[in-house]
Write a protein that holds these residues in place. Sequence first.
Motif, PDB file in Angstrom:
ATOM      1  N   GLU A 101     -14.045 -17.792 -20.933  1.00 25.03           N
ATOM      2  CA  GLU A 101     -13.367 -17.957 -22.225  1.00 25.03           C
ATOM      3  C   GLU A 101     -14.284 -17.569 -23.381  1.00 25.03           C
ATOM      4  N   ALA A 102     -15.567 -17.899 -23.287  1.00 28.16           N
ATOM      5  CA  ALA A 102     -16.518 -17.537 -24.347  1.00 28.16           C
ATOM      6  C   ALA A 102     -16.665 -16.021 -24.440  1.00 28.16           C
ATOM      7  N   ILE A 103     -16.745 -15.353 -23.284  1.00 30.74           N
ATOM      8  CA  ILE A 103     -16.871 -13.893 -23.282  1.00 30.74           C
ATOM      9  C   ILE A 103     -15.595 -13.261 -23.818  1.00 30.74           C
ATOM     10  N   ARG A 104     -14.441 -13.757 -23.381  1.00 30.79           N
ATOM     11  CA  ARG A 104     -13.163 -13.224 -23.856  1.00 30.79           C
ATOM     12  C   ARG A 104     -13.027 -13.411 -25.368  1.00 30.79           C
ATOM     13  N   SER A 105     -13.421 -14.572 -25.857  1.00 28.60           N
ATOM     14  CA  SER A 105     -13.353 -14.843 -27.289  1.00 28.60           C
ATOM     15  C   SER A 105     -14.282 -13.902 -28.055  1.00 28.60           C
ATOM     16  N   MET A 106     -15.448 -13.653 -27.493  1.00 30.61           N
ATOM     17  CA  MET A 106     -16.396 -12.732 -28.120  1.00 30.61           C
ATOM     18  C   MET A 106     -15.806 -11.328 -28.171  1.00 30.61           C
ATOM     19  N   GLN A 107     -15.122 -10.907 -27.089  1.00 29.18           N
ATOM     20  CA  GLN A 107     -14.499  -9.585 -27.050  1.00 29.18           C
ATOM     21  C   GLN A 107     -13.441  -9.447 -28.146  1.00 29.18           C
ATOM     22  N   VAL A 108     -12.708 -10.527 -28.396  1.00 26.34           N
ATOM     23  CA  VAL A 108     -11.641 -10.491 -29.393  1.00 26.34           C
ATOM     24  C   VAL A 108     -12.215 -10.548 -30.808  1.00 26.34           C
ATOM     25  N   GLU A 109     -13.149 -11.470 -31.045  1.00 22.43           N
ATOM     26  CA  GLU A 109     -13.630 -11.731 -32.399  1.00 22.43           C
ATOM     27  C   GLU A 109     -14.785 -10.834 -32.834  1.00 22.43           C
ATOM     28  N   ARG A 120     -19.830  -8.640 -19.735  1.00 25.11           N
ATOM     29  CA  ARG A 120     -18.540  -8.796 -19.054  1.00 25.11           C
ATOM     30  C   ARG A 120     -18.642  -8.367 -17.588  1.00 25.11           C
ATOM     31  N   LYS A 121     -19.292  -7.238 -17.344  1.00 27.84           N
ATOM     32  CA  LYS A 121     -19.414  -6.742 -15.971  1.00 27.84           C
ATOM     33  C   LYS A 121     -20.286  -7.655 -15.117  1.00 27.84           C
ATOM     34  N   THR A 122     -21.357  -8.159 -15.693  1.00 27.34           N
ATOM     35  CA  THR A 122     -22.230  -9.060 -14.934  1.00 27.34           C
ATOM     36  C   THR A 122     -21.504 -10.362 -14.619  1.00 27.34           C
ATOM     37  N   TYR A 123     -20.694 -10.850 -15.566  1.00 29.20           N
ATOM     38  CA  TYR A 123     -19.895 -12.053 -15.299  1.00 29.20           C
ATOM     39  C   TYR A 123     -18.953 -11.803 -14.119  1.00 29.20           C
ATOM     40  N   ALA A 124     -18.321 -10.632 -14.088  1.00 26.43           N
ATOM     41  CA  ALA A 124     -17.407 -10.309 -12.985  1.00 26.43           C
ATOM     42  C   ALA A 124     -18.146 -10.335 -11.648  1.00 26.43           C
ATOM     43  N   ALA A 125     -19.398  -9.855 -11.639  1.00 24.56           N
ATOM     44  CA  ALA A 125     -20.195  -9.868 -10.404  1.00 24.56           C
ATOM     45  C   ALA A 125     -20.560 -11.291 -10.003  1.00 24.56           C
ATOM     46  N   ALA A 149     -23.726 -16.805 -30.752  1.00 29.67           N
ATOM     47  CA  ALA A 149     -23.739 -15.421 -31.219  1.00 29.67           C
ATOM     48  C   ALA A 149     -22.406 -15.038 -31.842  1.00 29.67           C
ATOM     49  N   LYS A 150     -21.338 -15.602 -31.348  1.00 31.65           N
ATOM     50  CA  LYS A 150     -20.004 -15.283 -31.853  1.00 31.65           C
ATOM     51  C   LYS A 150     -19.846 -15.703 -33.310  1.00 31.65           C
ATOM     52  N   ALA A 151     -20.558 -16.721 -33.705  1.00 28.06           N
ATOM     53  CA  ALA A 151     -20.408 -17.287 -35.049  1.00 28.06           C
ATOM     54  C   ALA A 151     -20.896 -16.356 -36.150  1.00 28.06           C
ATOM     55  N   SER A 152     -21.872 -15.512 -35.863  1.00 24.48           N
ATOM     56  CA  SER A 152     -22.451 -14.699 -36.924  1.00 24.48           C
ATOM     57  C   SER A 152     -23.069 -13.429 -36.356  1.00 24.48           C
ATOM     58  N   GLN A 153     -22.946 -12.339 -37.113  1.00 20.45           N
ATOM     59  CA  GLN A 153     -23.559 -11.081 -36.686  1.00 20.45           C
ATOM     60  C   GLN A 153     -25.072 -11.208 -36.589  1.00 20.45           C
TER      61      GLN A 153
END
Length: 198
Positions: A101-109, A120-125, A149-153
Amino acid sequence: MKYAAQQITESLRETRLAKGMSQTELSKLAGVPQAQISRIEANTVDLRLSSLVAIAHALDMEVTLAPRKAMPAIRSITRQTTKQAPLQSAAVGKELQRLQEAIRSMQVEAPKAPHLEELRKTYAAIQSLRIDTRYLDSLRDIRATIEQAKASQEHWKAVTEAARNMQLLRNQIVHALPKSESRDAPRPAYTLDEDDDA
């Protein structure tokens, strides 16, 4: 044409549901309008190649052309890899879900964050491995880094660190598998990268 595309659209829908993803979430990840995803899944519109590639990528799938003679082998491999995730302890399973969910949220935001695709690929592995509870703290630390990291650039460089830590964790898990389990398990179609010298 619509009948030929039906198998593809059903596969996309089944994958989205298996990942617990709504059409709205998929729309944000793929950059395809939710209404279009709904029509694609209902097979009421001709599926454009650009939409198919974007949706497949957002679902951790690849689109490729393969020789017809190779299709039985490809279907067999696909069935083996999608059959069932390895049994995890409840705590590890829950943490993997939170990490996803954190990775997916990062992908969106923050889709432009560095090393996001690598993460993402390493998570899949990692998700396909049986993970011992001794790695639970490492999973939590990686998730916390991504959420920060998602909170700020300014914290995006932490994604690079999270990606590297997840690669190291994957390597540790694979190397810690008992010999009998690693012998019986299907051999991966990739090699471990950036292994420590230790």
